[in-house]
Structure formats: structure tokens, C-alpha cells
Design an enzyme around this catalytic site. Structure first.
Site, short mmCIF file in Angstrom:
data_model
loop_
_atom_site.label_atom_id
_atom_site.label_comp_id
_atom_site.label_asym_id
_atom_site.label_seq_id
_atom_site.Cartn_x
_atom_site.Cartn_y
_atom_site.Cartn_z
N HIS A 144 -14.00 0.68 -1.46
CA HIS A 144 -12.77 0.25 -1.92
C HIS A 144 -12.77 -1.22 -2.04
CE1 HIS A 144 -12.67 0.42 2.54
NE2 HIS A 144 -11.52 -0.40 2.40
N LEU A 145 -12.28 -1.71 -3.25
CA LEU A 145 -12.22 -2.95 -3.60
C LEU A 145 -10.74 -3.28 -3.08
CD1 LEU A 145 -12.87 -5.78 -5.09
CD2 LEU A 145 -11.92 -4.49 -6.92
N HIS A 146 -10.55 -4.45 -2.30
CA HIS A 146 -9.45 -5.07 -1.88
C HIS A 146 -8.77 -5.99 -2.74
CE1 HIS A 146 -8.83 -3.89 2.30
NE2 HIS A 146 -10.09 -3.57 2.06
N ASP B 104 -2.08 -1.17 -0.67
CA ASP B 104 -2.71 -1.15 0.57
C ASP B 104 -1.43 -0.67 1.65
OD1 ASP B 104 -3.65 -2.08 3.22
OD2 ASP B 104 -5.54 -2.51 2.14
N ILE B 105 -1.90 0.13 2.77
CA ILE B 105 -0.60 0.44 3.66
C ILE B 105 -0.40 -0.83 4.57
CG2 ILE B 105 -0.84 2.98 3.31
CD1 ILE B 105 -1.95 2.62 6.39
#
Length: 166
Positions: free
Chosen positions: A124-126, A55-56
Site C-alpha cells: 500500500h502506497l501512503h 487511511d483510518i
């Protein structure tokens, strides 16, 4: 992380994928661009079905996103048929954590932002670890039992119940 080799992704023939939001490649989607190597983002995992990258704006020491390689809408648009995909996303998340020496899988958070609280509409899965080291703002963004974040287990339970009430 040292020692982590990204799998070589399959070549994708964009001409054979759709540009619509239901599947394939969406040329306006940042995650579709990342998966198709148009952004220079390091892929920590890539296969025909899923990709994973950092993740950015990390919310924890380890914060990864697991995304389908084909464009899939947000978690609110999923049906029971998406259960295997969601479960596989969680498995890839666990594999990436283990490859990065995260051994305590009880101190992790797997989840999705619930629309309209999604910054990107590509599913999207964190994957966050250790959850105990998340800062104040991250604890809000990825808060359990909130209107804007649903755990992977909660989504799986929700998808399992779809279609059961006829």
C-alpha cells in the site's frame, strides 16, 4: 469529499483467485477485504488493478492508501517486474489528490513503510498532503530517510537497480 464519485468496481470472482500471499485474494488480509467490498469502506478509486481509500488514522488533511486489487506482499518482496505497478500506484495517488482539490503536488508525500514496520502486509502506497501540515507524530511515521519509510521515488529507483548487478 463532496462531488467525488467512486468508480463502480468490477465484480471479483473470489473462487478464481488464490488465497496465498503471492497474489489473488487473501481472506485474512484487511485490504483484500476492503477491495472486495467486505468492510463497507468507501473506495475513492477502483479498477481492475488498483483501489484507493482513506487511511483510518490520517497523518495529514488528505491521507489516502492506494493498493493493488490482487494481494501483493510488502515493498521488500517486490522485483523489477513490479515497476509498472508502483508507478501506476503513484499516478492514481496524484489523480485522487487532484480530484480532491490538492493542486500543489510539491507539498505531498508518497511512500511505503519498510518491513518489518508495516501494519498490513498487503502492498500500500501512503499518499499524504499537504506534507507541510503533518503533525509531529506523522512526521515521525512518514519521515524521509528513515529505516521504516521509503518514498515512492526511492522504491522505484531500488526496483530499477534490481538485476543490474550480475
Amino acid at each position: 469529499m463532496a462531488g467525488v464519485q467512486a468508480a463502480q468496481p468490477p465484480e471479483v470472482d473470489v473462487s478464481k483467485t488464490s488465497s496465498g500471499p503471492a497474489g489473488g485474494y487473501n481472506k485474512k488480509c484487511i485490504f483484500c477485504k476492503i477491495v472486495n467490498h467486505e468492510m463497507g469502506t468507501e473506495l475513492l478509486h477502483s479498477d481492475e488493478e488498483l483501489a484507493c481509500f482513506r487511511d483510518i488514522k490520517p497523518g495529514a488533511p488528505h491521507h489516502y492508501l492506494v493498493v493493488p486489487t490482487q494481494h501483493v506482499g510488502n515493498c521488500k518482496s517486490l522485483s523489477k517486474e513490479h515497476l509498472p505497478l508502483v508507478k501506476r500506484m503513484v499516478e492514481v495517488g496524484k489523480e485522487i489528490l487532484q480530484k480532491n482539490n490538492v493542486t500543489d503536488l510539491t507539498d505531498v508525500r508518497f511512500g511505503f513503510h519498510w518491513p518489518p514496520f508495516c501494519s498490513v502486509t498487503h502492498l500500500h502506497l501512503h499518499v499524504l498532503a499537504p506534507a507541510s501540515q503533518m503533525g509531529f507524530v506523522s512526521r515521525l511515521f512518514y519521515r524521509l530517510d528513515s529505516y521504516w519509510f521509503i518514498t515512492a521515488d526511492q522504491l522505484i529507483e531500488l526496483l530499477n537497480s534490481k538485476g543490474d548487478t550480475n
